[in-house]
Scaffold this motif. Structure first.
Motif, mmCIF file in Angstrom:
data_model
loop_
_atom_site.group_PDB
_atom_site.id
_atom_site.type_symbol
_atom_site.label_atom_id
_atom_site.label_comp_id
_atom_site.label_asym_id
_atom_site.label_seq_id
_atom_site.Cartn_x
_atom_site.Cartn_y
_atom_site.Cartn_z
ATOM 1 N N GLU A 262 69.250 -18.920 38.594
ATOM 2 C CA GLU A 262 69.850 -17.581 38.551
ATOM 3 C C GLU A 262 71.295 -17.630 38.078
ATOM 4 O OE1 GLU A 262 68.249 -14.685 38.643
ATOM 5 O OE2 GLU A 262 66.514 -16.023 38.761
ATOM 6 N N GLU A 263 72.030 -18.643 38.506
ATOM 7 C CA GLU A 263 73.416 -18.777 38.050
ATOM 8 C C GLU A 263 73.468 -19.017 36.542
ATOM 9 O OE1 GLU A 263 77.541 -21.020 39.260
ATOM 10 O OE2 GLU A 263 75.686 -22.151 39.555
ATOM 11 N N ILE A 264 72.581 -19.863 36.037
ATOM 12 C CA ILE A 264 72.537 -20.128 34.596
ATOM 13 C C ILE A 264 72.191 -18.846 33.843
ATOM 14 C CG2 ILE A 264 71.228 -21.323 32.777
ATOM 15 C CD1 ILE A 264 71.120 -23.752 34.748
ATOM 16 N N LYS A 265 71.214 -18.103 34.332
ATOM 17 C CA LYS A 265 70.846 -16.846 33.676
ATOM 18 C C LYS A 265 72.028 -15.875 33.672
ATOM 19 C CE LYS A 265 65.866 -16.795 34.616
ATOM 20 N NZ LYS A 265 64.807 -16.078 35.375
ATOM 21 N N ASP B 6 68.338 -20.995 42.879
ATOM 22 C CA ASP B 6 69.683 -20.407 42.896
ATOM 23 C C ASP B 6 70.494 -20.817 41.667
ATOM 24 O OD1 ASP B 6 69.719 -23.039 43.953
ATOM 25 O OD2 ASP B 6 71.536 -22.641 45.124
ATOM 26 N N GLU B 7 70.320 -22.044 41.225
ATOM 27 C CA GLU B 7 71.040 -22.481 40.027
ATOM 28 C C GLU B 7 70.425 -21.887 38.764
ATOM 29 O OE1 GLU B 7 72.777 -26.543 38.018
ATOM 30 O OE2 GLU B 7 72.133 -26.586 40.099
ATOM 31 N N LEU C 97 58.417 -16.239 33.849
ATOM 32 C CA LEU C 97 58.151 -17.653 34.120
ATOM 33 C C LEU C 97 58.701 -18.032 35.497
ATOM 34 C CD1 LEU C 97 59.009 -19.312 30.672
ATOM 35 C CD2 LEU C 97 56.766 -18.642 31.547
ATOM 36 N N THR C 98 58.000 -18.917 36.164
ATOM 37 C CA THR C 98 58.441 -19.392 37.475
ATOM 38 C C THR C 98 59.537 -20.442 37.318
ATOM 39 O OG1 THR C 98 56.853 -21.217 37.563
ATOM 40 C CG2 THR C 98 56.093 -19.042 38.382
ATOM 41 N N VAL C 99 60.197 -20.758 38.406
ATOM 42 C CA VAL C 99 61.209 -21.811 38.399
ATOM 43 C C VAL C 99 60.552 -23.131 37.995
ATOM 44 C CG1 VAL C 99 62.808 -23.132 39.849
ATOM 45 C CG2 VAL C 99 62.712 -20.640 40.050
ATOM 46 N N ASP C 100 59.337 -23.383 38.479
ATOM 47 C CA ASP C 100 58.626 -24.603 38.090
ATOM 48 C C ASP C 100 58.374 -24.641 36.586
ATOM 49 O OD1 ASP C 100 58.512 -25.678 40.656
ATOM 50 O OD2 ASP C 100 56.552 -24.798 41.097
#
Length: 162
Positions: free
Chosen positions: A87-90, A84-85, A22-25
């Motif tokens: 990715e941090e959450i993941k 970037d956030e 899934l995309t960030v959107d």
């Protein structure tokens, strides 16, 4: 690995695998009929686990404080979560469990404050808390799976119409 935490880890690994394409959107999109989105659900699971464990013992949480504010129970997505956030959450989705296990093994949760959840479940110890975390993860896993299906179907419909 502690069996209970291992189960939470397996659920979270399954969820991350299910959303990897899934995309960030898409992660930020709130599907019709829902009041939040996938990335909010991931952040919420992190905040809930931290609250059910560390906060109930008077311990500082392992994750940045902003996550406790943005994703605590009763909140909803307030802003777009940038890549970037995301990715941090993941990353925190799994690493927070690593620290949780270390702290569990060192008896950091001995001063657990008993409480009753909004579901009427009484939690008297950290082990009760972990059992509840498993229940809570299951609830949100179903929501995330439903959202993912909707988003994937929308993407297929859109690409078919092009």
């Amino acid at each position: 690995m502690n069996k209970q935490i291992e189960r939470v880890n397996k659920i979270r690994t399954f969820l991350l695998d299910g959303i990897k394409d899934l995309t960030v959107d898409q992660l930020n999109e709130t599907p019709a009929g829902f009041n939040n989105n996938i990335i909010w659900n991931l952040g919420h699971l992190i905040a809930a686990q931290q609250g059910i464990s560390y906060a109930r013992c008077g311990q500082p949480v392992f994750v940045p404080a902003k996550y406790m504010v943005l994703y605590k129970p009763g909140t909803k997505p307030e802003q777009f979560v940038e890549a970037d956030e995301v990715e941090e959450i993941k990353q925190l989705f799994l690493s927070s469990l690593d620290q949780f296990e270390i702290d569990l093994d060192s008896n950091s949760f001995a001063n657990y404050t008993a409480w009753t959840t909004r579901y009427g479940v009484e939690l008297a110890s950290i082990h009760d808390g972990i059992d509840f975390i498993l229940f809570h993860e299951g609830l949100h896993s179903g929501v995330i799976t439903a959202m993912r299906r909707i988003l994937k179907n929308q993407a297929l419909t859109l690409s078919a119409s092009l």
